[in-house]
Design an enzyme around this catalytic site. Structure first.
Site, PDB file in Angstrom:
ATOM      1  N   TYR A 225       0.877  -1.219  -0.004  1.00 27.40           N
ATOM      2  CA  TYR A 225      -0.182   0.079  -0.047  1.00 27.40           C
ATOM      3  C   TYR A 225       0.987   1.215   0.155  1.00 27.40           C
ATOM      4  O   TYR A 225       1.882   1.288   0.826  1.00 27.40           O
ATOM      5  CB  TYR A 225      -0.948  -0.121   1.179  1.00 27.40           C
ATOM      6  CG  TYR A 225      -1.905   1.178   1.304  1.00 27.40           C
ATOM      7  CD1 TYR A 225      -2.784   1.566   0.433  1.00 27.40           C
ATOM      8  CD2 TYR A 225      -1.642   2.249   2.473  1.00 27.40           C
ATOM      9  CE1 TYR A 225      -3.864   2.576   0.642  1.00 27.40           C
ATOM     10  CE2 TYR A 225      -2.391   3.319   2.546  1.00 27.40           C
ATOM     11  CZ  TYR A 225      -3.261   3.448   1.672  1.00 27.40           C
ATOM     12  OH  TYR A 225      -3.845   4.594   1.697  1.00 27.40           O
TER      13      TYR A 225
ATOM     14  N   ASP B 162      -1.260  -7.380   6.238  1.00 28.30           N
ATOM     15  CA  ASP B 162      -2.170  -6.211   6.046  1.00 28.30           C
ATOM     16  C   ASP B 162      -3.368  -6.970   5.125  1.00 28.30           C
ATOM     17  O   ASP B 162      -3.140  -7.323   4.018  1.00 28.30           O
ATOM     18  CB  ASP B 162      -1.585  -5.140   5.345  1.00 28.30           C
ATOM     19  CG  ASP B 162      -2.634  -3.856   4.941  1.00 28.30           C
ATOM     20  OD1 ASP B 162      -4.022  -4.341   4.987  1.00 28.30           O
ATOM     21  OD2 ASP B 162      -2.285  -2.738   4.853  1.00 28.30           O
TER      22      ASP B 162
ATOM     23  N   LYS C 256     -12.010   0.464   4.584  1.00 23.33           N
ATOM     24  CA  LYS C 256     -12.566  -0.323   3.290  1.00 23.33           C
ATOM     25  C   LYS C 256     -13.563  -1.260   3.465  1.00 23.33           C
ATOM     26  O   LYS C 256     -14.744  -0.446   3.884  1.00 23.33           O
ATOM     27  CB  LYS C 256     -11.152  -0.913   2.668  1.00 23.33           C
ATOM     28  CG  LYS C 256      -9.934   0.069   2.542  1.00 23.33           C
ATOM     29  CD  LYS C 256     -10.003   1.195   2.023  1.00 23.33           C
ATOM     30  CE  LYS C 256      -8.731   2.322   1.957  1.00 23.33           C
ATOM     31  NZ  LYS C 256      -7.402   1.701   2.011  1.00 23.33           N
TER      32      LYS C 256
HETATM   33  C1  LIG Z   1      -6.463   2.168   2.635  1.00 22.62           C
HETATM   34  C2  LIG Z   1      -5.176   1.317   3.249  1.00 22.62           C
HETATM   35  C3  LIG Z   1      -4.408   1.442   4.341  1.00 22.62           C
HETATM   36  C4  LIG Z   1      -4.506   2.757   4.946  1.00 22.62           C
HETATM   37  O1  LIG Z   1      -5.539   2.918   5.459  1.00 22.62           O
HETATM   38  P1  LIG Z   1      -6.361   4.456   5.965  1.00 22.62           P
HETATM   39  O2  LIG Z   1      -7.611   4.031   6.677  1.00 22.62           O
HETATM   40  O3  LIG Z   1      -6.466   4.934   4.798  1.00 22.62           O
HETATM   41  O4  LIG Z   1      -5.257   4.870   7.058  1.00 22.62           O
HETATM   42  C5  LIG Z   1      -3.662   0.566   4.529  1.00 22.62           C
HETATM   43  N1  LIG Z   1      -3.226  -0.802   4.024  1.00 22.62           N
HETATM   44  C6  LIG Z   1      -4.252  -0.917   2.868  1.00 22.62           C
HETATM   45  C7  LIG Z   1      -4.013  -2.236   2.190  1.00 22.62           C
HETATM   46  C8  LIG Z   1      -5.107  -0.127   2.277  1.00 22.62           C
HETATM   47  O5  LIG Z   1      -5.766  -0.260   1.337  1.00 22.62           O
END
Ligand SMILES: *Cc1c(COP(=O)(O)O)cnc(C)c1O
Length: 392
Positions: A106, A178, A203
């Site tokens: 990311y 993640d 997300k």
């Molecule tokens: C969006 C995202 C993040 C960061 O998250 P935020 O809530 O925008 O701080 C981290 N890892 C992945 C894979 C993401 O899609």
């Protein structure tokens, strides 16, 4: 009918009930928004489990218990954003420590690892983790974390979580996954041997593009305590309203993910038949390099699709600006479909040569397929592809 061992409720049930008993004070069926900074003490030092909302808040705690349950983990921590969660994990480290990172990452994590954390003496080595032996080669004495995402963003490559966990564990490092793209509905990294799971709940878990949030789930109690201590010391907590919205989103994660998945399969199939599209990256296709691994470590293929346009950069940019249902925007995982141009949006933080090496070229377009009607989504892409070709 009495059972000797209580049956563990299934995912759908835990999403709605884990951490969400009726409110002890009032019987409220839905977890209340405890919009309070402080909790009145019965006597000096005598409280009812909460004292100050940075340290602990009942609404946030309900979310944390629910997320821990969904991730098959023991301890959950909610954060103000996915990046706050990621920073919280990195803050477990000490100056001089080393992290091996999967280079399909990311963009915000890359920015944190490359531009902020080195100032505190942390070192990062980037490897192609689709070949886990590359991790083995990069690990050294001071390696404390191995950091991966699977499926990766935006090309949806698969990384073998169990193999990475085994390599990390052998070197006494911890594997962090993640799990934002897969969600706990489709993949539970802790059950595959990972030590730490992080999420951007912004997300799929929140799911409605109306609240930023993050989470960490672990099984190890000492790690949970360190994370809690650090989060309280640094302050990256979500407010009660944000925790409540995220929890409300989490309740419907299973039904949404099923629809995301069936729509993504329909959209990927539709795009595969188009002459304007050179390649469709979707792990549900048997010829996708990660297909077998996806079937082994996931319970589905998710809602993301990436495509490479025959017409290159110009066609990709035109497509992004010609869709009507697919909104052009950052983010993913909401009920509404989004279209994005990784080259200058989600992956803007990466040097061009790194992007090209990873196959993230100017011709790539990323779709977060929402839960609208699949035929409507395909019709929108159809008109946008025609429009993009006509204005060439
Ligand atoms: C969006 C995202 C993040 C960061 O998250 P935020 O809530 O925008 O701080 C981290 N890892 C992945 C894979 C993401 O899609």
């Amino acid at each position: 009918m009495a059972e000797t061992r209580p049956r563990k409720p299934a995912f759908e049930t835990r999403a709605i009930h884990a951490g969400q008993d009726p409110d002890a004070a009032t019987g409220a069926t839905i977890v209340p928004v405890y919009q309070t900074v402080t909790f009145t003490q019965d006597a000096i030092g005598v409280n009812r489990g909460f004292e100050y909302s940075r340290s602990g808040n009942p609404t946030r705690e309900a979310l944390e218990q629910c997320l821990a349950s969904l991730e098959e983990g023991r301890f959950g921590l909610a954060y103000a954003s996915g990046m706050a969660a990621i920073a919280g994990v990195v803050q477990l480290l000490e100056s001089g420590d080393h992290v091996v990172v999967a280079d399909d990452l990311y963009g915000g994590s890359y920015r944190l690892f490359s531009q902020v954390m080195p100032r505190f003496g942390l070192r990062f080595t980037y490897v192609d983790a689709t070949r886990p032996e590359e991790i083995d080669k990069a690990v050294c004495e001071s390696t404390r974390l191995v950091w991966i995402e699977s499926p990766t963003n935006p090309l949806l490559r698969l990384i073998d979580i169990a193999a990475c966990a085994e390599i990390a564990g052998r070197q006494r490092a911890r594997l962090v996954v993640d799990n934002t793209f897969a969600t706990p509905f489709l993949q539970n990294p802790l059950a595959l041997g990972a030590h730490v799971v992080v999420h951007s709940t912004t997300k799929y878990i929140g799911g409605h593009s109306d609240v930023i949030g993050g989470a960490v789930v672990v099984n190890d109690e000492e790690t949970a305590q360190k994370l809690r201590f650090t989060r309280n010391a640094t302050g990256g907590v979500p407010g009660p309203w944000d925790a409540w919205l995220t929890l409300r989103g989490a309740k419907t994660l299973a039904v949404r993910m099923r629809q995301h998945e069936s729509n993504a399969a329909a959209v990927a199939g539709f795009l595969k038949g188009r002459s304007e599209v050179a390649r469709v990256h979707y792990p549900g296709f048997p010829d996708h390099p990660g297909f077998d691994l996806a079937r082994a470590q996931m319970r589905g293929f998710g809602g993301m699709v990436a495509i490479e346009l025959v017409g290159g950069e110009a066609a990709a940019r035109r497509l992004c600006e010609a869709t009507q249902l697919f909104a052009l925007g950052e983010s993913l995982g909401g009920v509404e479909s989004l279209i994005g141009y990784p080259w200058s949006m989600s992956h803007a933080a990466f040097p061009p040569e790194v992007k090209r090496r990873k196959g993230i070229t100017e011709a790539i377009v990323r779709l977060s397929v929402g839960i609208e009607n699949a035929d409507d989504l395909c019709a929108d892409l159809d008109q946008a592809l025609r429009h993009a070709a006509a204005s060439a």
